[in-house]
Design a protein around this motif. Structure first.
Motif, PDB file in Angstrom:
ATOM      1  N   ALA A  27      -9.489  25.579  -6.563  1.00 31.54           N
ATOM      2  CA  ALA A  27     -10.688  26.418  -6.579  1.00 31.54           C
ATOM      3  C   ALA A  27     -11.000  26.826  -8.013  1.00 31.54           C
ATOM      4  O   ALA A  27     -10.100  27.157  -8.785  1.00 31.54           O
ATOM      5  N   ASN A  28     -12.276  26.782  -8.365  1.00 36.27           N
ATOM      6  CA  ASN A  28     -12.667  27.184  -9.705  1.00 36.27           C
ATOM      7  C   ASN A  28     -12.677  28.709  -9.812  1.00 36.27           C
ATOM      8  O   ASN A  28     -12.725  29.398  -8.807  1.00 36.27           O
ATOM      9  N   PRO A  29     -12.632  29.231 -11.020  1.00 43.34           N
ATOM     10  CA  PRO A  29     -12.664  30.687 -11.168  1.00 43.34           C
ATOM     11  C   PRO A  29     -14.003  31.258 -10.706  1.00 43.34           C
ATOM     12  O   PRO A  29     -15.026  30.596 -10.795  1.00 43.34           O
ATOM     13  N   GLY A  30     -13.975  32.470 -10.229  1.00 34.52           N
ATOM     14  CA  GLY A  30     -15.213  33.133  -9.837  1.00 34.52           C
ATOM     15  C   GLY A  30     -15.464  33.064  -8.344  1.00 34.52           C
ATOM     16  O   GLY A  30     -14.552  33.145  -7.532  1.00 34.52           O
ATOM     17  N   ARG A  31     -16.702  32.876  -7.996  1.00 30.81           N
ATOM     18  CA  ARG A  31     -17.128  32.868  -6.602  1.00 30.81           C
ATOM     19  C   ARG A  31     -16.612  31.629  -5.883  1.00 30.81           C
ATOM     20  O   ARG A  31     -16.604  30.547  -6.457  1.00 30.81           O
ATOM     21  N   ASN A  32     -16.211  31.823  -4.635  1.00 31.84           N
ATOM     22  CA  ASN A  32     -15.748  30.696  -3.826  1.00 31.84           C
ATOM     23  C   ASN A  32     -16.069  30.959  -2.364  1.00 31.84           C
ATOM     24  O   ASN A  32     -15.769  32.023  -1.841  1.00 31.84           O
ATOM     25  N   VAL A  33     -16.677  29.979  -1.744  1.00 28.53           N
ATOM     26  CA  VAL A  33     -16.985  30.043  -0.323  1.00 28.53           C
ATOM     27  C   VAL A  33     -16.463  28.757   0.309  1.00 28.53           C
ATOM     28  O   VAL A  33     -16.830  27.660  -0.120  1.00 28.53           O
ATOM     29  N   LYS A  34     -15.601  28.901   1.296  1.00 25.94           N
ATOM     30  CA  LYS A  34     -15.073  27.749   2.025  1.00 25.94           C
ATOM     31  C   LYS A  34     -15.721  27.710   3.395  1.00 25.94           C
ATOM     32  O   LYS A  34     -15.881  28.746   4.041  1.00 25.94           O
ATOM     33  N   ILE A  35     -16.076  26.508   3.823  1.00 28.05           N
ATOM     34  CA  ILE A  35     -16.869  26.364   5.046  1.00 28.05           C
ATOM     35  C   ILE A  35     -16.346  25.209   5.884  1.00 28.05           C
ATOM     36  O   ILE A  35     -16.064  24.126   5.361  1.00 28.05           O
ATOM     37  N   TYR A  36     -16.216  25.454   7.182  1.00 25.48           N
ATOM     38  CA  TYR A  36     -15.973  24.384   8.149  1.00 25.48           C
ATOM     39  C   TYR A  36     -17.319  23.944   8.711  1.00 25.48           C
ATOM     40  O   TYR A  36     -18.196  24.780   8.944  1.00 25.48           O
ATOM     41  N   VAL A  37     -17.457  22.662   8.970  1.00 30.35           N
ATOM     42  CA  VAL A  37     -18.599  22.158   9.736  1.00 30.35           C
ATOM     43  C   VAL A  37     -18.017  21.565  11.010  1.00 30.35           C
ATOM     44  O   VAL A  37     -17.168  20.666  10.948  1.00 30.35           O
ATOM     45  N   ARG A  38     -18.439  22.107  12.146  1.00 30.35           N
ATOM     46  CA  ARG A  38     -17.922  21.661  13.441  1.00 30.35           C
ATOM     47  C   ARG A  38     -19.065  21.248  14.349  1.00 30.35           C
ATOM     48  O   ARG A  38     -20.203  21.667  14.160  1.00 30.35           O
TER      49      ARG A  38
END
Length: 193
Positions: free
Chosen positions: A43-54
């Motif tokens: 993960a890069n520094p700063g903001r991070n959003v992880k998302i599943y697509v189902r």
């Protein structure tokens, strides 16, 4: 191996976005990412959003997305938009863009049925834009991504994606974790500010 059944199953897919909101689920997301993609993920520094697509009906995992703080210096993007350093840093316009650091579809959905294009297109979905606004207080107006294979990529032909050209490809190489982790911890301990 049943053509009619395969077409029926593809036509019935109803993709939904599941945004990861807790650290336990983030760890599970990272495990899934390692299982379905060969490139390392950090993960890069700063903001991070992880998302599943189902798939809504079957619950099957179709793919994964991660969004992070945008790259501060990318000539092709800056030239296209017309940004200078003041726009990005003083006026904070980078807060309204993100870089998709992972756009991964499961297989054989990705290879046989161009599922990667679907996963990529979902990076601009209303759910993701709303989450960005609620979480970071900025309106998300652009999603950037790069390709492992230059201009020959799964992003070609997606109607709302625009190829801006090739970057210079200069990126810092991260040392092996056995060296990096020691120095990273030392920096955190001695220079926390």
């Amino acid at each position: 191996m049943n053509k009619d059944l395969t077409i029926k199953e593809i036509n019935s897919i109803y993709p939904i976005i599941e945004i990861v909101k807790d650290s336990d689920d983030a760890s599970k997301w990272s495990d899934a990412r390692r299982m379905i993609h060969t490139m390392d993920f950090t993960a890069n520094p700063g903001r991070n959003v992880k998302i599943y697509v189902r798939d809504r009906d079957s619950g099957k995992l179709l793919g994964l997305i991660s969004l992070g703080s945008d790259i501060t210096s990318l000539g092709v993007r800056d030239a296209y938009i017309g940004w200078n350093k003041e726009d990005k840093f003083v006026n904070g316009k980078l807060n309204n863009t993100t870089i998709a650091t992972s756009i991964v579809s499961t297989q054989p959905f990705g290879y046989n049925f161009i599922g990667g294009k679907l996963i990529a297109a979902l990076t601009t979905s209303e759910e993701i834009r709303n989450h960005w606004k609620e979480t970071y207080g900025n309106i998300l107006v652009g999603v950037l991504t790069t390709s492992l294979y230059g201009i020959h990529s799964m992003y070609n032909g997606i109607p709302h994606f625009k190829t801006l050209g090739e970057s210079k490809g200069l990126i810092s190489i991260k040392p092996d974790d056995k060296y990096y982790d020691v120095w990273h911890q030392w920096l955190k301990d001695t220079h926390a500010d």
